[in-house]
Design a protein around this motif. Structure first.
Motif, PDB file in Angstrom:
ATOM      1  N   GLU A  91       0.817  -1.213   0.000  1.00 49.42           N
ATOM      2  CA  GLU A  91       0.000   0.000   0.000  1.00 49.42           C
ATOM      3  C   GLU A  91       0.854   1.267   0.000  1.00 49.42           C
ATOM      4  N   HIS A  92       2.140   1.119   0.341  1.00 48.69           N
ATOM      5  CA  HIS A  92       3.049   2.274   0.437  1.00 48.69           C
ATOM      6  C   HIS A  92       4.396   1.925  -0.200  1.00 48.69           C
ATOM      7  N   PRO A  93       4.423   1.589  -1.467  1.00 46.20           N
ATOM      8  CA  PRO A  93       5.678   1.150  -2.109  1.00 46.20           C
ATOM      9  C   PRO A  93       6.737   2.242  -2.195  1.00 46.20           C
ATOM     10  N   GLU A  94       6.337   3.507  -1.962  1.00 46.67           N
ATOM     11  CA  GLU A  94       7.310   4.597  -2.037  1.00 46.67           C
ATOM     12  C   GLU A  94       8.192   4.683  -0.791  1.00 46.67           C
ATOM     13  N   ILE A  95       7.820   3.991   0.301  1.00 44.28           N
ATOM     14  CA  ILE A  95       8.590   4.014   1.544  1.00 44.28           C
ATOM     15  C   ILE A  95       9.621   2.886   1.518  1.00 44.28           C
ATOM     16  N   VAL A  96      10.888   3.236   1.663  1.00 38.48           N
ATOM     17  CA  VAL A  96      11.966   2.231   1.666  1.00 38.48           C
ATOM     18  C   VAL A  96      12.022   1.548   3.025  1.00 38.48           C
ATOM     19  N   LEU A  97      11.944   0.216   3.028  1.00 37.90           N
ATOM     20  CA  LEU A  97      11.975  -0.569   4.261  1.00 37.90           C
ATOM     21  C   LEU A  97      13.108  -1.582   4.216  1.00 37.90           C
ATOM     22  N   HIS A  98      13.864  -1.667   5.310  1.00 31.42           N
ATOM     23  CA  HIS A  98      14.828  -2.745   5.503  1.00 31.42           C
ATOM     24  C   HIS A  98      14.401  -3.491   6.755  1.00 31.42           C
ATOM     25  N   CYS A  99      14.188  -4.789   6.623  1.00 35.14           N
ATOM     26  CA  CYS A  99      13.602  -5.592   7.695  1.00 35.14           C
ATOM     27  C   CYS A  99      14.524  -6.739   8.085  1.00 35.14           C
ATOM     28  N   PHE A 100      14.867  -6.822   9.377  1.00 41.11           N
ATOM     29  CA  PHE A 100      15.701  -7.907   9.896  1.00 41.11           C
ATOM     30  C   PHE A 100      14.805  -8.923  10.606  1.00 41.11           C
ATOM     31  N   THR A 101      15.018 -10.203  10.317  1.00 38.38           N
ATOM     32  CA  THR A 101      14.168 -11.260  10.858  1.00 38.38           C
ATOM     33  C   THR A 101      14.966 -12.533  11.085  1.00 38.38           C
ATOM     34  N   ASP A 102      14.434 -13.395  11.964  1.00 40.19           N
ATOM     35  CA  ASP A 102      15.098 -14.684  12.200  1.00 40.19           C
ATOM     36  C   ASP A 102      14.514 -15.785  11.322  1.00 40.19           C
ATOM     37  N   SER A 103      13.744 -15.410  10.307  1.00 40.69           N
ATOM     38  CA  SER A 103      13.119 -16.406   9.439  1.00 40.69           C
ATOM     39  C   SER A 103      14.162 -17.283   8.747  1.00 40.69           C
ATOM     40  N   ALA A 104      13.915 -18.589   8.760  1.00 42.73           N
ATOM     41  CA  ALA A 104      14.830 -19.527   8.104  1.00 42.73           C
ATOM     42  C   ALA A 104      14.804 -19.369   6.593  1.00 42.73           C
ATOM     43  N   THR A 105      13.778 -18.705   6.069  1.00 46.99           N
ATOM     44  CA  THR A 105      13.670 -18.521   4.613  1.00 46.99           C
ATOM     45  C   THR A 105      14.568 -17.399   4.104  1.00 46.99           C
ATOM     46  N   VAL A 106      15.085 -16.578   5.032  1.00 45.01           N
ATOM     47  CA  VAL A 106      15.949 -15.464   4.629  1.00 45.01           C
ATOM     48  C   VAL A 106      17.395 -15.820   4.949  1.00 45.01           C
ATOM     49  N   LYS A 107      18.196 -15.947   3.928  1.00 43.14           N
ATOM     50  CA  LYS A 107      19.620 -16.241   4.084  1.00 43.14           C
ATOM     51  C   LYS A 107      20.422 -15.055   3.565  1.00 43.14           C
ATOM     52  N   GLY A 108      20.949 -14.281   4.478  1.00 47.25           N
ATOM     53  CA  GLY A 108      21.695 -13.091   4.078  1.00 47.25           C
ATOM     54  C   GLY A 108      20.764 -11.950   3.743  1.00 47.25           C
ATOM     55  N   LYS A 109      20.324 -11.873   2.481  1.00 48.96           N
ATOM     56  CA  LYS A 109      19.492 -10.752   2.034  1.00 48.96           C
ATOM     57  C   LYS A 109      18.487 -11.239   1.000  1.00 48.96           C
ATOM     58  N   TRP A 110      17.245 -10.741   1.106  1.00 49.04           N
ATOM     59  CA  TRP A 110      16.215 -11.083   0.129  1.00 49.04           C
ATOM     60  C   TRP A 110      15.492  -9.814  -0.299  1.00 49.04           C
ATOM     61  N   HIS A 111      15.660  -9.425  -1.538  1.00 54.46           N
ATOM     62  CA  HIS A 111      14.979  -8.252  -2.076  1.00 54.46           C
ATOM     63  C   HIS A 111      13.575  -8.648  -2.535  1.00 54.46           C
ATOM     64  N   PHE A 112      12.568  -8.214  -1.760  1.00 57.43           N
ATOM     65  CA  PHE A 112      11.190  -8.463  -2.171  1.00 57.43           C
ATOM     66  C   PHE A 112      10.877  -7.644  -3.424  1.00 57.43           C
ATOM     67  N   ASP A 113      11.315  -6.396  -3.408  1.00 53.65           N
ATOM     68  CA  ASP A 113      11.250  -5.531  -4.596  1.00 53.65           C
ATOM     69  C   ASP A 113      12.247  -4.392  -4.384  1.00 53.65           C
ATOM     70  N   GLU A 114      12.117  -3.328  -5.136  1.00 49.90           N
ATOM     71  CA  GLU A 114      13.119  -2.257  -5.093  1.00 49.90           C
ATOM     72  C   GLU A 114      13.142  -1.505  -3.759  1.00 49.90           C
ATOM     73  N   THR A 115      12.033  -1.491  -3.032  1.00 51.62           N
ATOM     74  CA  THR A 115      11.983  -0.695  -1.801  1.00 51.62           C
ATOM     75  C   THR A 115      11.713  -1.516  -0.538  1.00 51.62           C
ATOM     76  N   LEU A 116      11.725  -2.822  -0.635  1.00 53.25           N
ATOM     77  CA  LEU A 116      11.597  -3.687   0.541  1.00 53.25           C
ATOM     78  C   LEU A 116      12.640  -4.786   0.463  1.00 53.25           C
ATOM     79  N   CYS A 117      13.476  -4.826   1.516  1.00 53.94           N
ATOM     80  CA  CYS A 117      14.536  -5.835   1.577  1.00 53.94           C
ATOM     81  C   CYS A 117      14.526  -6.489   2.952  1.00 53.94           C
ATOM     82  N   PHE A 118      14.545  -7.824   2.976  1.00 54.80           N
ATOM     83  CA  PHE A 118      14.631  -8.581   4.221  1.00 54.80           C
ATOM     84  C   PHE A 118      16.076  -9.050   4.429  1.00 54.80           C
ATOM     85  N   HIS A 119      16.518  -9.011   5.701  1.00 56.95           N
ATOM     86  CA  HIS A 119      17.883  -9.424   6.055  1.00 56.95           C
ATOM     87  C   HIS A 119      17.805 -10.467   7.170  1.00 56.95           C
ATOM     88  N   SER A 120      18.709 -11.434   7.150  1.00 54.84           N
ATOM     89  CA  SER A 120      18.858 -12.327   8.300  1.00 54.84           C
ATOM     90  C   SER A 120      19.554 -11.554   9.415  1.00 54.84           C
TER      91      SER A 120
END
Length: 395
Positions: free
Chosen positions: A231-260
């Motif tokens: 709903e807010h793709p213009e806001i840049v988000l970096h998200c750190f999580t303990d999810s086993a599905t995230v190894k290092g870095k996962w770019h969901f798209d240009e403005t949302l990135c998940f990190h281990s």
């Protein structure tokens, strides 16, 4: 004088582990020996790799009481938590034997307990053969000046106090880490201390970048972040999580990135963030306060301790709180936010002196010479932060 230490750490979440790392580095720098670090955790969480990288002492792991979450890994199920931990009693007895064996092997002058419940439970049956200082934010619940939020459940407040008292059993002194000062007179072994921040916090270059940082204790909240982001793709988000599905870095798209989970990278992103969104853990909120970053605190459902943290943090000027990951609440809060980091930084500088003085008192040793002249920051220098936040509507 070189003293021998053993740590016992409650390994669920990041806070107690980073406090242990900060204490380890402080003691090693002053010539002391940390013989071993005992870490209690559950099968659903792995000890983060950064802990083994930073702590060079032997690390001994064992099973310890922990929360049970729902299928989505979001909220805590108190009923299932109680039942599961009762069924694990034989496992915990083995863990307590391991703790006693470690103390007998390493013969520490002092055991530092970072809210590991099996230390207190062991002491119920037979006092451990060492002096103990327990260190955690939760010990503030035992201070007479601390007030639980009025709208809170009194049964939950009673339960968390009793659990904290159990964890404190056998301790010679309790160091209660706090968002703000309270009366420093020791009350029933409780001594108030500023947060225990890692040395890297003081080394960061702080500025306002273009992103909001998110920390998720439970990976089940990832979908909530994704839904808001769409709903807010213009806001840049970096998200750190303990999810086993995230190894290092996962770019969901240009403005949302998940990190281990990575303690160094997390601090760097926080120092350059516009704001922080977190599941109301004490340590992350304190780091944001030091950097002067506004915080949206979203306690894990069913986690009364985090529910209290969110309201207590707001009272201290850290930010605001919400029941869900609706970042609109944060965006609305940011314009009136007042940066009080200077006062918080000044108070935080007294942590080392308070801790080492406490260690010296319990060991009946003189204070180390280079710390004798240091003095604590007076209460009145920090008090305006509380008054200001009450004007913003938090109490």
């Amino acid at each position: 004088m070189n003293n021998r230490f053993v740590f016992a750490v409650q390994g669920e979440g990041r806070g107690h582990l980073t406090q242990a790392i900060a204490t380890y580095e402080m003691l090693i720098a002053r010539g002391h020996t940390v013989c071993a670090v005992l870490i209690g955790s559950s099968s659903r969480r792995e000890i983060p790799s950064f802990v083994r990288e930073r702590i060079k002492a032997p690390i001994i792991t064992y099973r310890s009481p922990n929360f049970v979450t729902d299928k989505e890994n979001k909220s805590i199920r108190i009923d299932k938590t109680i039942v599961k931990n009762m069924l694990q009693w034989r496992t915990y007895r083995k863990s307590m034997r391991l703790i006693r064996e470690a103390i007998a092997q390493y013969k520490p002058d002092l055991l530092l307990n970072f809210y590991e419940p099996l230390i207190g439970l062991s002491s119920v049956f037979k006092k451990l053969d060492t002096k103990i200082i327990s260190i955690a934010h939760q010990f503030i619940y035992l201070h007479p000046e601390f007030q639980f939020p009025e709208e809170g459940n009194k049964s939950d407040a009673f339960a968390i106090k009793q659990y904290t008292k159990l964890t404190a059993k056998g301790s010679d002194k309790l160091l209660a880490l706090s968002f703000y000062p309270l009366n420093q007179s020791s009350y029933k072994k409780v001594l108030i201390s500023p947060p225990l921040l890692r040395k890297e916090v003081f080394q960061q270059e702080v500025f306002e970048g273009d992103h909001i940082l998110v920390y998720l204790l439970n990976s089940g909240y990832m979908q909530d972040i994704i839904s808001w982001h769409k709903e807010h793709p213009e806001i840049v988000l970096h998200c750190f999580t303990d999810s086993a599905t995230v190894k290092g870095k996962w770019h969901f798209d240009e403005t949302l990135c998940f990190h281990s989970l990575d303690d160094q990278k997390f601090l760097q992103y926080m120092a350059s963030a516009k704001a922080l969104v977190t599941t109301a853990g004490f340590e992350s909120v304190c780091e944001a306060m030091y950097f002067g970053k506004p915080v949206l605190m979203v306690p894990v459902k069913g986690h009364f301790e985090q529910w209290c943290n969110a309201r207590d943090g707001a009272k201290a000027g850290a930010g605001t709180h919400a029941d869900s990951f609706n970042l609109d609440v944060l965006l609305d809060y940011m314009p009136p936010y007042k940066n009080n980091s200077e006062a918080f930084q000044q108070w935080s500088k007294t942590t080392k002196h308070i801790m080492l003085q406490c260690f010296s008192d319990v060991l009946h040793q003189p204070m180390e010479e280079d710390l004798i002249e240091e003095k604590s920051t007076p209460y009145f220098q920090f008090h305006p932060m509380l008054s200001l936040n009450q004007q913003l509507g938090h109490s």
